[in-house]
Enzyme design. Structure first.
Site, PDB file in Angstrom:
ATOM      1  N   HIS A 626      50.497  44.471  29.096  1.00 32.28           N
ATOM      2  CA  HIS A 626      50.043  44.195  30.463  1.00 32.28           C
ATOM      3  C   HIS A 626      50.246  45.412  31.370  1.00 32.28           C
ATOM      4  CE1 HIS A 626      50.011  39.978  29.163  1.00 32.28           C
ATOM      5  NE2 HIS A 626      49.267  39.731  30.231  1.00 32.28           N
ATOM      6  N   GLU A 627      51.347  46.107  31.195  1.00 29.71           N
ATOM      7  CA  GLU A 627      51.581  47.303  32.004  1.00 29.71           C
ATOM      8  C   GLU A 627      50.581  48.406  31.657  1.00 29.71           C
ATOM      9  OE1 GLU A 627      52.956  49.636  34.905  1.00 29.71           O
ATOM     10  OE2 GLU A 627      53.556  47.543  34.560  1.00 29.71           O
TER      11      GLU A 627
END
Length: 689
Positions: A626-627
């Site tokens: 996600h990052e």
């Protein structure tokens, strides 16, 4: 003992029976001794001589048994005659020996014996030679079976047990269950049609229509057009639309590298457990890096970038599941081929009538001399050459099949019983491997390696799932009206999302960009943080809900209908979640199933970590991905989303404490507050800082 002498046998008479004597039931151990208990549930047996009595040749009292034995009989108070002849009162027809390694003492000797590969058949016997002995515990007895039939039953039972044990010892790739089901909001779902909240669904869409009317009126007032300034439309379609489509097609076609790799493994050019999985992981890293690097090279807007990055990650997970499942099956396939070679080798061997007495193949402590042959003749060299050509080495294993292979490799002569026992073990292992190679397929046409075809790979690429299986539940035909309905809903929702983005999200985002370009300090920008956060709360939550609806309700259902994919459990009732782990399981079932098989369970089986550690590893990898998406979107690494996702781990633990456990409403309130504030808070941080 092989046979009882006449002095040991008591004389028998027709009336010397105990019609109501309870059955002595127990289990025979490996050494032929069984512990017996009184079994009142399975009927009675008769003893040709009453226990505790000495038969008299002239005795003919028919009630003698009834005066001694009752339902509450205490065998410990009786004088035990150790040598008796036990016979079923009504007789039990012969039947094949049970596949279990243990057998009931009262029925084991009544079973019909038959050996595969041997024309000799033993006659059915209605009695067994046994020895009943008293133990030190009240109500416990030992029954020693010296009958050859019992010994043979024990031997064959242990053979099957050995085959079962070897099957259990081999690690298996855990299955994901696929069933026929509909999504919650699908009109074909009977539960949705009868839902008491049907009116709220209608109200939601009416509210969206009202919002669109209000935005259109505002645009007409301010700009003289119902569509407004159309900044979002220009951003999406102003440049590189064709290049975007070609890039996505190239990403899709590049996934066929996994099919080529599996073909090389099948033909023996590569070994999955050695270099195959390493090559696959290197390719996956290159694939993802190339996709992300190309978006940065083209300097695409965030709409193009997010589409390519997310789609490449979907293809990446599909490649990983396809490669690792088929790689696992390739090792089983190679093992089965090696076992078939060993079985053929055993078929060619001649039994030695002068060999030592049969030894049960279940004895794990084999003579080490079986693995080291003192003679190195041409036959042994041929055997070792075949072993090397099979590609599977059994000497590294500690299983029953390894013992069989060691005996065969040693060149030692085997007698007929040994050869029969070894054949049964190998055949059982081959059957187990064949069953696993078939997986969930209903026909051999879809079993490994017949699944390694271009058509199967293309079908798998289009299926709305990220977990590879040999076969999935399918529906009979395509409902084209359903496809039109979901396709229209997809484009309609995308249009609504564009209107919301243009009217409510683009202005605050543009303001943050203007402040950075104007050189406004961080302190001054942070003063605007609460207002920007407030402006994006409701529209960003609505965008999040519509994005989820478009992907998991519309797009995936269209793909499922076109591919006749029947399992449409793409999500659960995540809106009722009371903890973050429940939300992680339900809002995105395809990704959850992928992480469950290839991260969580693989961590436990490969690294032997605990469930808690495997859970942390799963959350950590998810947070990193996600990052990475946020880094591609905003072109900078800040770690805000990464940190917030890892904070879900202690929140999950908190939800299981006395403070929150069982408090459903409180847990759901906390969940919705996080989902309502979290996306806007994180987006504001990435925009301002």
């Amino acid at each position: 003992m092989e046979e009882l002498s006449q002095a040991q046998r008591p004389s028998l008479h027709a009336n010397d029976t105990l019609d109501r004597a309870p059955r002595l039931a127990g289990q025979i151990s490996r050494d032929g001794i069984a512990n017996l208990d009184i079994d009142k549930a399975n009927g009675n047996i008769s003893l040709d001589v009453p226990i505790g009595t000495t038969p008299d040749a002239g005795s003919s009292n028919p009630s003698a048994a009834e005066s001694i034995v009752s339902d509450d009989e205490d065998y410990d108070t009786m004088k035990i005659d150790p040598d008796v002849l036990v016979r079923a009162a009504k007789g039990i027809p012969g039947r094949q020996a049970s596949a279990s390694s243990s057998s009931s003492a009262s029925a084991a000797g009544d079973e019909k014996q038959q050996q595969n590969g041997d024309a000799r058949k033993t006659e059915k016997s209605s009695s067994l030679q046994v020895r009943l002995e008293k133990t030190g515990r009240r109500g416990r007895y030992k029954l020693t079976a010296d009958d050859p039939q019992i010994r043979d039953i024990i031997r064959r039972g242990l053979e099957r047990e050995a085959a079962l044990d070897s099957r259990k010892q081999r690690s298996r790739l855990r299955d994901i269950i696929f069933t026929r089901q509909f999504t919650t909001f699908d009109r074909q779902n009977p539960a949705t049609a009868d839902s008491p909240f049907f009116g709220f669904f209608t109200l939601f869409w009416l509210c969206l229509i009202g919002m669109l009317v209000r935005v259109a009126m505002y645009n007409w007032k301010m700009y003289g057009s119902v569509v407004g300034k159309q900044d979002m439309v220009k951003m999406m379609f102003d440049r590189d639309v064709l290049v975007l489509g070609l890039t996505d097609g190239a990403l899709c076609g590049a996934t066929a590298v996994g099919l080529g790799l599996q073909k090389l493994i099948l033909k023996g050019y590569l070994d999955w457990n050695r270099s195959g999985w390493i090559i696959q992981n290197i390719w996956q890293a290159v694939y993802l890096a190339a996709a992300i690097g190309f978006t940065q090279y083209r300097e695409w807007p965030w709409t193009h970038t997010i589409f390519v990055v997310l789609h490449s990650m979907v293809f990446l997970m599909k490649q990983h599941s396809y490669a690792f499942y088929n790689g696992y099956l390739s090792s089983l396939f190679k093992r089965r081929n090696a076992l078939e070679e060993k079985l053929d080798q055993l078929e060619d061997m001649e039994p030695d009538s002068a060999a030592s007495p049969p030894v049960s193949p279940t004895l794990r402590k084999q003579d080490t001399s079986m693995t080291t042959s003192s003679s190195v003749d041409q036959k042994t060299n041929d055997v070792h050459r075949r072993r090397r050509s099979s590609g599977h080495h059994f000497f590294s294993e500690k299983s029953e099949v390894a013992s069989v292979a060691a005996a065969l490799e040693s060149g030692r002569s085997l007698d007929l019983n040994q050869m029969h026992a070894f054949k049964e073990i190998i055949k059982a292992e081959i059957d187990s491997l064949s069953e696993e190679l078939k997986g969930k397929a209903t026909s051999e046409a879809n079993a490994y390696p017949k699944n390694l075809t271009l058509s199967n790979f293309a079908d798998w690429t289009c299926l709305p799932t990220l977990v590879y299986e040999l076969e999935y539940p399918r529906q009979d035909k395509i409902n084209w009206w359903y496809v039109v309905e979901k396709t229209a809903a997809t484009f309609g929702c995308i249009g609504v999302m564009m209107v919301i983005s243009q009217a409510y999200l683009y202005p605050p985002m543009a303001e943050t960009v203007r402040m950075k370009e104007a050189g406004v300090t961080i302190h001054q920008r942070m003063e605007e943080f609460p207002w920007i956060l407030g402006d994006m709360l409701f529209p960003l939550l609505l965008e999040q809900l519509l994005t989820w609806y478009v992907i998991w309700e519309c797009v995936l259902n269209v793909l499922a209908e076109l591919t006749c994919f029947a399992d449409r459990g793409f999500y659960g009732a995540w809106w009722n979640s009371v903890s973050w782990d429940e939300y992680a399981r339900d809002w995105n079932r395809p990704v959850h199933n992928f992480l469950l098989r290839h991260v969580y369970r693989s961590s436990i089986s490969a690294f032997h970590v605990s469930k808690g550690t495997a859970t942390f590893i799963t959350f950590f990898i998810s947070a990193c991905v996600h990052e990475l998406v946020m880094a591609c979107l905003f072109r900078k690494v800040r770690g805000y989303l990464f940190t917030m996702q890892l904070l879900q781990v202690p929140l999950v633990s908190l939800s299981r404490t006395k403070l929150l456990k069982g408090r459903v409403i409180l847990g759901n309130v906390i969940f919705w507050i996080g989902l309502f504030v979290g996306p806007s808070f994180l987006t504001s941080l990435y925009l301002i800082l």
